[in-house]
Design an enzyme around this catalytic site. Structure first.
Site, short mmCIF file in Angstrom:
data_model
loop_
_atom_site.label_atom_id
_atom_site.label_comp_id
_atom_site.label_asym_id
_atom_site.label_seq_id
_atom_site.Cartn_x
_atom_site.Cartn_y
_atom_site.Cartn_z
N LYS A 76 0.86 -1.19 0.00
CA LYS A 76 0.00 0.00 0.00
C LYS A 76 0.89 1.23 0.00
O LYS A 76 1.73 1.40 0.89
CB LYS A 76 -0.90 -0.01 1.23
N LYS A 113 -2.27 -1.38 -3.77
CA LYS A 113 -3.13 -0.21 -3.66
C LYS A 113 -2.29 1.05 -3.72
O LYS A 113 -1.26 1.10 -3.03
CB LYS A 113 -3.83 -0.29 -2.30
C1 PBG Z 1 -7.14 3.57 5.79
C2 PBG Z 1 -7.57 3.32 4.39
C3 PBG Z 1 -7.44 4.24 3.34
C4 PBG Z 1 -8.06 3.67 2.23
C5 PBG Z 1 -8.55 2.43 2.62
N1 PBG Z 1 -8.23 2.20 3.95
C6 PBG Z 1 -6.87 5.60 3.33
C7 PBG Z 1 -5.56 5.88 3.87
O1 PBG Z 1 -4.69 5.00 4.00
O2 PBG Z 1 -5.35 7.04 4.22
C8 PBG Z 1 -8.18 4.36 0.90
C9 PBG Z 1 -9.23 3.87 -0.03
C10 PBG Z 1 -9.56 4.80 -1.13
O3 PBG Z 1 -8.92 5.85 -1.35
O4 PBG Z 1 -10.52 4.48 -1.86
N2 PBG Z 1 -6.56 2.58 6.50
#
Ligand code: PBG
Length: 334
Positions: free
Chosen positions: A202, A256
């Site tokens: 991520k 992601k």
């Molecule tokens: C937080 C989380 C995020 C997303 C999913 N879980 C945001 C972040 O890490 O700040 C993002 C999903 C999206 O942008 O559609 N744990």
């Protein structure tokens, strides 16, 4: 693989592109509703569907409306939904204890869905950001996001989700060691069938902006997430993270964001062959929707093309806010 072909004109590669019938015969990949996981935002209340301004067509739904959405998804052949709670400021705190409250919003939604639409798989998010007053995925001590204390809290959060009946737990926090810790705790508590879909690679991305609006984290977040989420410059590191998480007991892995990281999807699938998912995140959704609303692109074609790209890159499935719209288009094409 080295394709063998005769020189032109014996080979004319346009022959296999000439008609719809032939094109469908030689298509290397397919997209179906079964490839999709639909992320949903849950909020308090009854009968509420509140639009998220930066994500046209996406709503924060109260639990009863989430159940309706789950039923709609099941009817469309979408196998799983993924829940994200919109937490009111009063439920955010320094100790994040709402995260493992058996009656928190996410757990109440899970129970309601599992009793009304048992056939759909429910996935939840493990990370502290919906519950922390700093907006970070972990505890902040003296300006640092502390790892091991956070993992202890994530284990409690994951166990409370398993108790509520989720099928798939998605740790999205990027702390070290959390997959092994959560897996051991699930086994010890008799939740041996709960799946772990690790957000293994991520990235610290600008494309999460609209999501943070949707879950009410934009105002809360202090600083950035670069000390735990990945540097967009890196690719080998993603393979190390995926390997680590698989060795710790992840059943499936996720990359992601999605489209800007298709190279990572392909490398991960080729290297490990594990069930591999990508998250087409909020910013990717917002960009396509904004351009479509301006009449600059054909939104329907762009969403289908973007999702097929994940299949081509080796993904087994995609988390996408387009899931119901795409499932409807695919159903109408049959
Ligand atoms: C937080 C989380 C995020 C997303 C999913 N879980 C945001 C972040 O890490 O700040 C993002 C999903 C999206 O942008 O559609 N744990």
């Amino acid at each position: 693989m080295r394709p063998i072909q005769a020189p032109f004109p014996a080979t004319r590669l346009r022959r296999t592109r000439a008609t719809a019938a032939i094109r469908s015969m030689v298509a290397e990949n397919t997209l179906s509703a079964a490839d999709l996981i639909w992320p949903l935002f849950v909020r308090e209340g009854t009968g509420v569907e509140e639009p998220v301004p930066s994500m046209p067509g996406v709503f924060r739904r109260s639990v009863d409306k989430i159940v309706e959405a789950a039923r709609e998804a099941a009817g469309l052949g979408i196998p799983a939904i993924c829940l994200f709670p919109y937490t009111e400021a009063k439920n955010r705190s320094n100790d994040c204890s709402e995260a493992w409250n058996p009656d928190n919003l996410s757990n109440r939604a899970t129970r309601a869905i599992k009793s009304a639409v048992p056939e759909i798989a429910v996935m939840t998010d493990v990370a502290l950001d919906p519950y922390s007053d700093t907006g970070h995925d972990g505890f902040v001590v003296a300006g640092k996001i502390v790892n091991d204390e956070t993992v202890e809290a994530l284990v409690k959060q994951a166990l409370s989700q398993a108790e509520a009946g989720v099928d798939i737990i998605g740790p999205s926090d990027m702390m070290d060691g959390r997959i092994g810790a959560i897996r051991a705790a699930l086994e010890a508590a008799g939740h041996e069938d709960v799946l772990l879909l690790s957000y293994a690679a991520k990235y610290a991305s600008a494309f999460y902006g609209p999501f943070r609006d949707a879950v009410g984290a934009s105002g809360a977040l202090q600083g950035d997430k670069k000390s735990y989420q990945m540097d967009p410059a890196n690719s080998d590191e993603a393979l190390r993270l995926v390997e680590r998480d698989l060795r710790e007991g992840a059943d499936m892995v996720m990359i992601k964001p999605g489209l800007p990281y298709l190279d990572i999807c392909r490398r991960v699938k080729d290297a490990f062959g594990a069930p591999t998912f990508a998250y087409q995140v909020s910013g990717e959704y917002a960009m396509i929707m904004a351009a479509a609303h301006n009449g600059w692109i054909d939104g329907e074609r762009a969403m289908l093309e973007s999702l097929m790209a994940f299949k081509r890159a080796g993904c087994d499935g995609v988390l996408s806010y387009f899931a119901p719209a795409v499932a409807r288009i695919l159903a109408s094409e049959q």
